[in-house]
Design a protein around this motif. Structure first.
Motif, mmCIF file in Angstrom:
data_model
loop_
_atom_site.group_PDB
_atom_site.id
_atom_site.type_symbol
_atom_site.label_atom_id
_atom_site.label_comp_id
_atom_site.label_asym_id
_atom_site.label_seq_id
_atom_site.Cartn_x
_atom_site.Cartn_y
_atom_site.Cartn_z
ATOM 1 N N ALA A 1 -0.674 34.132 -8.986
ATOM 2 C CA ALA A 1 -0.885 32.872 -8.861
ATOM 3 C C ALA A 1 0.401 31.799 -8.690
ATOM 4 C CB ALA A 1 -1.729 32.091 -9.997
ATOM 5 N N ASP A 2 0.424 30.614 -8.796
ATOM 6 C CA ASP A 2 1.611 29.747 -8.744
ATOM 7 C C ASP A 2 2.586 30.209 -9.874
ATOM 8 O OD1 ASP A 2 -0.221 28.643 -10.226
ATOM 9 O OD2 ASP A 2 0.459 26.610 -9.691
ATOM 10 N N ASP A 3 3.045 31.326 -9.867
ATOM 11 C CA ASP A 3 4.090 31.443 -11.438
ATOM 12 C C ASP A 3 5.499 31.615 -11.020
ATOM 13 O OD1 ASP A 3 4.141 33.939 -9.654
ATOM 14 O OD2 ASP A 3 3.459 35.322 -11.340
ATOM 15 N N GLU A 4 5.831 30.927 -9.627
ATOM 16 C CA GLU A 4 7.103 30.917 -9.556
ATOM 17 C C GLU A 4 7.791 29.788 -9.987
ATOM 18 O OE1 GLU A 4 10.065 32.411 -9.082
ATOM 19 O OE2 GLU A 4 9.407 33.370 -7.161
ATOM 20 N N SER A 5 9.304 29.726 -10.409
ATOM 21 C CA SER A 5 10.053 28.833 -11.005
ATOM 22 C C SER A 5 11.175 28.081 -9.840
ATOM 23 C CB SER A 5 10.727 29.038 -12.214
ATOM 24 O OG SER A 5 9.471 29.650 -13.095
ATOM 25 N N ILE A 6 11.576 27.035 -10.358
ATOM 26 C CA ILE A 6 13.015 26.502 -9.601
ATOM 27 C C ILE A 6 14.183 27.295 -10.323
ATOM 28 C CG2 ILE A 6 14.522 24.321 -9.307
ATOM 29 C CD1 ILE A 6 11.824 22.642 -9.093
ATOM 30 N N SER A 7 14.820 28.151 -9.721
ATOM 31 C CA SER A 7 16.145 28.777 -10.200
ATOM 32 C C SER A 7 17.020 29.058 -9.188
ATOM 33 C CB SER A 7 15.375 29.815 -11.042
ATOM 34 O OG SER A 7 16.605 30.372 -11.606
ATOM 35 N N ASN A 8 18.169 29.451 -9.330
ATOM 36 C CA ASN A 8 19.150 29.583 -8.345
ATOM 37 C C ASN A 8 19.069 29.047 -7.060
ATOM 38 O OD1 ASN A 8 21.270 31.251 -7.268
ATOM 39 N ND2 ASN A 8 19.739 32.738 -6.262
ATOM 40 N N LYS B 1 0.948 -1.238 0.011
ATOM 41 C CA LYS B 1 -0.153 0.100 0.075
ATOM 42 C C LYS B 1 0.879 1.367 0.035
ATOM 43 C CE LYS B 1 -4.205 -1.549 2.281
ATOM 44 N NZ LYS B 1 -5.228 -1.250 3.058
ATOM 45 N N TRP B 2 2.258 1.146 0.185
ATOM 46 C CA TRP B 2 2.994 2.255 0.061
ATOM 47 C C TRP B 2 3.630 2.587 -1.178
ATOM 48 C CZ3 TRP B 2 3.027 4.982 4.553
ATOM 49 C CH2 TRP B 2 2.463 4.543 5.603
ATOM 50 N N ASP B 3 4.153 3.704 -1.338
ATOM 51 C CA ASP B 3 4.937 3.959 -2.494
ATOM 52 C C ASP B 3 5.932 5.267 -2.087
ATOM 53 O OD1 ASP B 3 4.211 6.547 -4.226
ATOM 54 O OD2 ASP B 3 2.379 5.683 -3.499
ATOM 55 N N TRP B 4 7.006 5.130 -2.757
ATOM 56 C CA TRP B 4 8.093 6.270 -2.372
ATOM 57 C C TRP B 4 8.640 6.970 -3.743
ATOM 58 C CZ3 TRP B 4 9.232 6.241 3.078
ATOM 59 C CH2 TRP B 4 8.602 4.869 3.721
ATOM 60 N N LYS B 5 8.979 8.217 -3.430
ATOM 61 C CA LYS B 5 9.263 9.087 -4.629
ATOM 62 C C LYS B 5 10.516 10.050 -3.945
ATOM 63 C CE LYS B 5 5.074 8.962 -7.216
ATOM 64 N NZ LYS B 5 4.106 9.952 -8.038
ATOM 65 N N LEU B 6 11.412 10.261 -5.031
ATOM 66 C CA LEU B 6 12.315 11.360 -4.489
ATOM 67 C C LEU B 6 12.786 12.252 -5.612
ATOM 68 C CD1 LEU B 6 14.607 12.564 -2.562
ATOM 69 C CD2 LEU B 6 16.042 11.027 -3.573
ATOM 70 N N LYS B 7 12.341 13.447 -5.529
ATOM 71 C CA LYS B 7 12.896 14.451 -6.671
ATOM 72 C C LYS B 7 14.177 15.195 -5.991
ATOM 73 C CE LYS B 7 8.344 15.630 -8.983
ATOM 74 N NZ LYS B 7 7.559 16.822 -9.326
ATOM 75 N N LEU B 8 14.888 15.677 -6.662
ATOM 76 C CA LEU B 8 16.213 16.375 -6.477
ATOM 77 C C LEU B 8 16.677 17.038 -7.553
ATOM 78 C CD1 LEU B 8 19.179 14.294 -5.405
ATOM 79 C CD2 LEU B 8 17.033 13.201 -6.569
ATOM 80 N N GLY B 9 17.199 18.079 -7.519
ATOM 81 C CA GLY B 9 18.037 18.833 -8.462
ATOM 82 C C GLY B 9 18.485 20.159 -8.383
ATOM 83 N N MET B 10 19.030 21.073 -9.292
ATOM 84 C CA MET B 10 19.287 22.246 -9.183
ATOM 85 C C MET B 10 19.311 23.009 -10.328
ATOM 86 S SD MET B 10 22.453 22.315 -10.956
ATOM 87 C CE MET B 10 23.229 23.656 -10.201
ATOM 88 N N ALA C 1 16.009 28.686 -15.562
ATOM 89 C CA ALA C 1 14.682 28.773 -14.586
ATOM 90 C C ALA C 1 14.129 27.168 -15.395
ATOM 91 C CB ALA C 1 13.784 29.808 -14.763
ATOM 92 N N PHE C 2 13.429 26.429 -14.411
ATOM 93 C CA PHE C 2 12.691 25.267 -14.668
ATOM 94 C C PHE C 2 11.280 25.704 -15.265
ATOM 95 C CE2 PHE C 2 14.364 21.357 -12.119
ATOM 96 C CZ PHE C 2 15.687 21.938 -12.387
#
Length: 464
Positions: free
Chosen positions: A362-369, A299-308, A323-324
């Motif tokens: 709204a949610d207009d931010e990105s992954i950056s710096n 019943k369990w699942d696992w995820k991992l996100k990482l980056g730069m 910027a992503f």
């Protein structure tokens, strides 16, 4: 007279037969989606005033496909209740938005136009497919290019393009020629893109290998940077042409008990922005990785996100930021909503800062710096309800743009999700995000706010 009537009846019968044949040879297929969302963020400024946000979004899209002949399809997309704050997106209109001049006495909420965001021809052949028109485009994990196919994606990438996809077994090759902007009917005054995609994808062994490379060129007269964007690039004018190169790689492999996907993106070239007599170049890059352990019999699942993603160093004449895509999220608040009292993530280059701010966006931010890591665990409560917990930790990569004394710790976020799926095409998601901001938001000796904040979202989507 009888002969004339008889001939007219024959002609009418022949016309009906021809029309019936034509109608049978052509059919129309529809799909689409409806979405409603409510979002609240208690203290996006992380300080006083809090600039609290609380808004609803309402949105519908319809995508008809005309099947003109075997393998010949004309596909379009209509967007209903479009955002007035974010044109050319699928954010949706704000719940309660009223453009009437006297809303106190108005009997309705006003109306908005239906927008057409896609229209293209798709000709499928035995060994490939031709695409002509305004079509969606995505690559890899959606780190840079995302067509916005997720149920709650607010953004999308489309291209006015001509592309031919050549399929050879599990491989395909696709050259792409697109025009991102044109000033009119005359020659010149355009921004053009020449791209090339090579990809291997096997469902049998769950393998993915691909590369996409594009060159973007445009004359300075049509670049359209505003004053805030020019300043964010570190320039003072637009006196040169755009000549930029982007390259993305993707790699993925899946097993019965484990899988991963990795994408890396690089950009280089000239922005068209100038600082004095010097051209401002770009040289940023980003990396995103996703690892997962599927549920299988458990019943369990696992995820991992990482980056730069790299940030800008103002001491250099180059712009080093990357910027992503705004659809790619690590958490509910961090790298998704604007936070704090400065542009710590160096994303003013891409955002609308003229009319929108931390408390009115709204949610207009990105992954950056920044670099980030986001592990999560999901639990199947029953056949219809899933519960997921996610932790997100982030650090700034470059603090020079704000304060030499600034720390790098962005803080820790804990997201809790309850996902209810009464059927395959309907889902209702409730989220709570708790953010414990780090020292980076203080901006060194400036002593800016880094107070605790939280957010809540309830959103439902129906696809058909």
């Amino acid at each position: 007279m009888k002969m004339l009537k008889k001939n007219l009846l024959k002609a009418l019968g022949l016309s009906v037969a021809l029309l019936s044949t034509t109608a049978n040879a052509m059919s129309l297929d529809w799909n689409g989606g409806y979405r409603f969302e409510w979002t609240e963020v208690d203290r996006p400024s992380l300080a006083t005033p809090t600039q609290r946000k609380a808004y609803g979004l309402n949105y519908l899209y319809l995508s008809p496909k005309i099947i003109a002949a075997d393998g010949v399809n004309i596909i379009s997309r209509f967007d209903v209740l479009n955002s007035s704050a974010y044109p050319n997106s699928q954010v949706g209109e704000i719940w309660g938005m009223n453009t009437n001049t006297n809303p106190g006495n108005a009997e309705n909420q006003g109306s908005t136009d239906i927008k057409v965001s896609q229209l293209y021809l798709n000709v499928n052949q035995e060994y490939g497919a031709l695409i002509v028109g305004r079509a969606p485009f995505e690559f890899g994990l959606g780190m840079t290019y995302s067509a916005g196919k997720g149920a709650f994606d607010h953004w999308y990438d489309t291209r006015d393009m001509v592309a031919y996809k050549v399929v050879i077994g599990d491989w395909f090759i696709m050259p792409v020629l697109s025009r991102k902007q044109s000033s009119g009917f005359g020659q010149g005054g355009t921004i053009t893109t020449q791209g090339f995609q090579l990809q291997y994808e096997s469902e049998e062994n769950k393998s993915l290998i691909g590369v996409y490379q594009e060159n973007v060129k445009g004359v300075k007269e049509v670049l359209g940077y505003d004053a805030n964007q020019i300043a964010a690039f570190g320039g003072d004018g637009v006196n040169s042409s755009l000549n930029m190169q982007r390259t993305n790689f993707v790699l993925g492999r899946g097993f019965d008990s484990f899988g991963f996907k990795l994408e890396a993106g690089f950009q280089s070239g000239e922005t068209g922005v100038t600082k004095g007599t010097q051209d401002v170049s770009v040289n940023g890059y980003g990396i995103a990785a996703e690892l997962y352990i599927p549920r299988a019999e458990s019943k369990w699942d696992w995820k991992l996100k990482l980056g730069m993603a790299t940030g800008d160093d103002p001491s250099s004449t180059d712009f080093g930021g990357y910027a992503f895509n705004r659809n790619y999220d690590a958490g509910m608040l961090l790298f998704n909503h604007r936070l704090g009292q400065r542009d710590f993530l160096n994303t003013d280059v891409y955002k609308n800062t003229t009319t929108l701010n931390v408390g009115n966006s709204a949610d207009d931010e990105s992954i950056s710096n920044a670099m980030y890591i986001a592990p999560s665990v999901g639990y199947a409560w029953n056949d219809r309800v899933d519960v997921r917990n996610t932790l997100v930790y982030g650090q700034l990569l470059n603090t020079v743009k704000n304060s030499v004394d600034s720390a790098k710790d962005l803080g820790l976020e804990w997201d809790i999700e309850v996902i209810y799926k009464p059927s395959e095409r309907i889902q209702w998601v409730n989220q709570v995000g708790l953010l414990f901001p780090g020292e980076a938001w203080k901006n060194g000796n400036d002593g800016l706010g880094n107070g605790f904040t939280f957010g809540f979202a309830s959103k439902a989507a129906i696809s058909f």
